[in-house]
Design an enzyme around this catalytic site. Structure first.
Site, mmCIF file in Angstrom:
data_model
loop_
_atom_site.group_PDB
_atom_site.id
_atom_site.type_symbol
_atom_site.label_atom_id
_atom_site.label_comp_id
_atom_site.label_asym_id
_atom_site.label_seq_id
_atom_site.Cartn_x
_atom_site.Cartn_y
_atom_site.Cartn_z
ATOM 1 N N GLY A 8 -13.422 -21.947 20.786
ATOM 2 C CA GLY A 8 -13.972 -21.103 19.730
ATOM 3 C C GLY A 8 -13.158 -19.839 19.527
ATOM 4 O O GLY A 8 -12.227 -19.530 20.270
ATOM 5 N N GLN A 9 -13.542 -19.102 18.520
ATOM 6 C CA GLN A 9 -12.890 -17.828 18.228
ATOM 7 C C GLN A 9 -13.081 -16.871 19.398
ATOM 8 O O GLN A 9 -14.178 -16.753 19.940
ATOM 9 C CB GLN A 9 -13.489 -17.237 16.947
ATOM 10 C CG GLN A 9 -12.753 -16.032 16.439
ATOM 11 C CD GLN A 9 -13.237 -15.644 15.055
ATOM 12 O OE1 GLN A 9 -13.599 -16.495 14.244
ATOM 13 N NE2 GLN A 9 -13.252 -14.353 14.788
ATOM 14 N N LYS A 10 -12.007 -16.220 19.791
ATOM 15 C CA LYS A 10 -12.012 -15.248 20.900
ATOM 16 C C LYS A 10 -12.426 -15.893 22.230
ATOM 17 O O LYS A 10 -13.011 -15.261 23.083
ATOM 18 C CB LYS A 10 -12.921 -14.049 20.591
ATOM 19 C CG LYS A 10 -12.383 -13.145 19.513
ATOM 20 C CD LYS A 10 -11.114 -12.516 19.993
ATOM 21 C CE LYS A 10 -10.571 -11.473 19.058
ATOM 22 N NZ LYS A 10 -9.270 -11.017 19.479
ATOM 23 N N SER A 11 -12.092 -17.165 22.395
ATOM 24 C CA SER A 11 -12.444 -17.873 23.631
ATOM 25 C C SER A 11 -11.434 -17.639 24.750
ATOM 26 O O SER A 11 -11.707 -17.955 25.901
ATOM 27 C CB SER A 11 -12.560 -19.372 23.361
ATOM 28 O OG SER A 11 -11.309 -19.883 22.927
ATOM 29 N N GLY A 12 -10.255 -17.111 24.399
ATOM 30 C CA GLY A 12 -9.208 -16.897 25.391
ATOM 31 C C GLY A 12 -8.116 -17.949 25.343
ATOM 32 O O GLY A 12 -7.229 -17.977 26.183
ATOM 33 N N LYS A 13 -8.166 -18.813 24.325
ATOM 34 C CA LYS A 13 -7.205 -19.910 24.260
ATOM 35 C C LYS A 13 -5.763 -19.424 24.080
ATOM 36 O O LYS A 13 -4.852 -20.009 24.670
ATOM 37 C CB LYS A 13 -7.587 -20.941 23.198
ATOM 38 C CG LYS A 13 -7.749 -20.419 21.815
ATOM 39 C CD LYS A 13 -8.438 -21.441 20.918
ATOM 40 C CE LYS A 13 -8.646 -20.855 19.547
ATOM 41 N NZ LYS A 13 -9.465 -19.649 19.535
ATOM 42 N N HIS A 51 -1.254 -9.307 18.302
ATOM 43 C CA HIS A 51 -0.777 -10.498 19.016
ATOM 44 C C HIS A 51 0.738 -10.433 19.214
ATOM 45 O O HIS A 51 1.246 -10.699 20.300
ATOM 46 C CB HIS A 51 -1.121 -11.771 18.239
ATOM 47 C CG HIS A 51 -2.450 -12.346 18.556
ATOM 48 N ND1 HIS A 51 -2.600 -13.434 19.368
ATOM 49 C CD2 HIS A 51 -3.696 -11.999 18.170
ATOM 50 C CE1 HIS A 51 -3.888 -13.730 19.468
ATOM 51 N NE2 HIS A 51 -4.566 -12.880 18.746
ATOM 52 N N GLU A 63 7.697 -16.319 12.238
ATOM 53 C CA GLU A 63 6.579 -16.450 11.307
ATOM 54 C C GLU A 63 6.851 -17.618 10.369
ATOM 55 O O GLU A 63 7.828 -17.608 9.632
ATOM 56 C CB GLU A 63 6.384 -15.153 10.529
ATOM 57 C CG GLU A 63 5.951 -14.016 11.442
ATOM 58 C CD GLU A 63 5.552 -12.766 10.696
ATOM 59 O OE1 GLU A 63 5.028 -12.882 9.561
ATOM 60 O OE2 GLU A 63 5.761 -11.686 11.250
#
Length: 163
Positions: A8-13, A51, A63
């Site tokens: 999920g979002q902000k899961s640490g992936k 990031h 990019e």
């Protein structure tokens, strides 16, 4: 080695996948940022810049929002952050277009760590565009899970290897 990190979002992936990239790399790895700022979202651009700053000493940033085949070369290590934005950027091109790009990437002798947000646990979106995005995200996730050497689910920075 091809690895797939999802959560999920902000899961640490991203943090977990970054460690993997650094572990696999024999030289400075590449961080492929897929965000396309044509949406003019200042908060998102600030997030992307954070990031890039966090990884500036450890990664070379490229990019590329749409065509990953242009930037991935043999014998290197790449972290693609993230496939969710890649999907959004290429949504009008359709799933087959994205799948063909991924097939080409899997033919290259290099390390690639793919990151994808897990967005398929909610209700079916009411509008066509959102439904298509969620559907293609699920299909891309299935493709990556099938073809990668390892699949890692991340929740709260905890990794669970599924494959």
């Amino acid at each position: 080695m091809k690895s797939f990190y999802f959560g999920g979002q902000k899961s640490g992936k991203s943090s977990c996948a970054s460690k993997k990239a650094l572990m696999l790399a024999s030289a400075k790895p590449y961080y492929i940022a897929t965000y396309d700022n044509s949406y003019e979202d200042k908060a998102m651009q600030d997030r992307v810049n954070r990031h890039i700053k966090q990884r500036a000493e450890e990664f070379i940033t490229i990019e590329e929002p749409k065509d990953l085949t242009k930037v991935i070369k043999p014998k290197q290590t790449y972290l693609i952050d993230c496939m969710t934005m890649f999907i959004l950027n290429n949504l009008q091109e359709g799933y087959e277009f994205m799948e063909k790009q991924l097939e080409k990437l899997f033919e290259i002798d290099c390390n690639i760590i793919f990151i994808l947000n897990d967005i398929n646990n909610g209700v079916i979106p009411i509008d066509k565009y959102s439904r298509e995005f969620v559907d293609i995200s699920g299909l891309i996730g299935q493709f990556l899970a099938k073809n990668c050497d390892e699949v890692i689910e991340v929740k709260y920075s905890l990794e669970r290897r599924l494959k």
